[in-house]
Design a protein around this motif. Structure first.
Motif, mmCIF file in Angstrom:
data_model
loop_
_atom_site.group_PDB
_atom_site.id
_atom_site.type_symbol
_atom_site.label_atom_id
_atom_site.label_comp_id
_atom_site.label_asym_id
_atom_site.label_seq_id
_atom_site.Cartn_x
_atom_site.Cartn_y
_atom_site.Cartn_z
ATOM 1 N N UNK A 59 0.551 -1.309 -0.066
ATOM 2 C CA UNK A 59 0.207 0.102 0.117
ATOM 3 C C UNK A 59 0.789 1.273 -0.040
ATOM 4 N N UNK A 60 2.141 1.138 -0.350
ATOM 5 C CA UNK A 60 3.133 2.360 -0.216
ATOM 6 C C UNK A 60 2.619 3.489 -1.158
ATOM 7 N N UNK A 61 2.134 3.171 -2.282
ATOM 8 C CA UNK A 61 1.521 4.144 -3.232
ATOM 9 C C UNK A 61 0.234 4.455 -3.306
ATOM 10 N N UNK A 62 -0.556 4.285 -2.149
ATOM 11 C CA UNK A 62 -1.962 4.569 -1.723
ATOM 12 C C UNK A 62 -1.865 5.974 -1.553
ATOM 13 N N UNK A 63 -2.896 6.856 -2.222
ATOM 14 C CA UNK A 63 -2.573 8.360 -1.703
ATOM 15 C C UNK A 63 -3.914 8.596 -0.979
ATOM 16 N N UNK A 64 -4.949 7.795 -0.833
ATOM 17 C CA UNK A 64 -5.852 8.109 -0.109
ATOM 18 C C UNK A 64 -6.849 6.599 0.108
ATOM 19 N N UNK A 65 -7.543 6.245 1.480
ATOM 20 C CA UNK A 65 -8.043 4.985 1.444
ATOM 21 C C UNK A 65 -9.320 5.450 2.237
ATOM 22 N N UNK A 66 -10.407 5.006 2.105
ATOM 23 C CA UNK A 66 -11.661 5.186 2.758
ATOM 24 C C UNK A 66 -12.042 3.773 3.516
ATOM 25 N N UNK A 67 -13.187 4.154 4.185
ATOM 26 C CA UNK A 67 -13.655 2.906 5.270
ATOM 27 C C UNK A 67 -14.229 1.559 4.117
ATOM 28 N N UNK A 68 -14.730 1.956 3.110
ATOM 29 C CA UNK A 68 -15.110 0.966 2.196
ATOM 30 C C UNK A 68 -14.117 0.042 1.575
ATOM 31 N N UNK A 69 -12.884 0.929 1.281
ATOM 32 C CA UNK A 69 -11.600 0.039 0.992
ATOM 33 C C UNK A 69 -11.167 -0.852 2.169
ATOM 34 N N UNK A 70 -11.167 -0.266 3.250
ATOM 35 C CA UNK A 70 -10.515 -0.883 4.428
ATOM 36 C C UNK A 70 -11.507 -2.164 4.655
ATOM 37 N N UNK A 71 -12.643 -2.064 4.537
ATOM 38 C CA UNK A 71 -13.701 -3.031 4.815
ATOM 39 C C UNK A 71 -13.288 -4.149 3.885
ATOM 40 N N UNK A 72 -13.075 -3.803 2.559
ATOM 41 C CA UNK A 72 -12.690 -4.910 1.754
ATOM 42 C C UNK A 72 -11.227 -5.671 2.116
ATOM 43 N N UNK A 73 -10.500 -4.809 2.378
ATOM 44 C CA UNK A 73 -9.095 -5.304 2.538
ATOM 45 C C UNK A 73 -9.275 -6.454 3.901
ATOM 46 N N UNK A 74 -10.010 -5.915 4.857
ATOM 47 C CA UNK A 74 -10.286 -6.822 6.203
ATOM 48 C C UNK A 74 -11.035 -8.109 5.516
ATOM 49 N N UNK A 75 -12.239 -7.936 4.630
ATOM 50 C CA UNK A 75 -12.668 -9.165 4.092
ATOM 51 C C UNK A 75 -11.563 -10.179 3.576
#
Length: 123
Positions: A59-75
């Motif tokens: 995720x070193x190149x991520x410029x922004x992350x919202x809660x939906x993306x975090x939910x997908x990562x947790x999934x």
């Protein structure tokens, strides 16, 4: 689409993958939000289906992350570990992924500074 510094259209999210030590390492560059969630979800599912449950997200190149993306990562973390696989997040920067700390998940998710550290932890 976003506009780059030189005025050209640039992709909001770029996803690439490579096998490193038998582990699928997915490099994420750009925005992880509602506009890119489906692209991100489809890519993660495809990689897991093709290469199995062991997965590391760079995720070193991520410029922004919202809660939906975090939910997908947790999934995908849960899918991976439930299938007996290993999962890691690499290069997570607080300023761009604050939602991980706000939710307390930064203390639960397997975070590593480098790909080498994550692969070593996979043992």
């Amino acid at each position: 689409m976003t506009v780059s510094e030189n005025g050209e259209r640039a992709a909001a999210l770029t996803l690439t993958s490579a096998l490193v030590g038998g582990i699928t390492v997915i490099r994420v560059t750009g925005l992880l939000d509602a506009t890119t969630r489906d692209q991100f979800a489809d890519y993660l599912a495809s990689e897991a289906e093709e290469h199995g449950p062991d997965m590391a997200l760079d995720l070193g190149g991520v410029t922004f992350m919202d809660s939906r993306a975090l939910g997908l990562i947790v999934h995908h973390w849960q899918l991976s570990t439930n299938a007996g696989g290993k999962f890691a997040l690499i290069g997570v920067e607080y300023a761009k992924t604050k939602v991980m700390w706000i939710t307390g998940l930064a203390q639960r998710l397997p975070l590593y500074d480098t790909i080498e550290e994550a692969i070593a932890a996979f043992g």
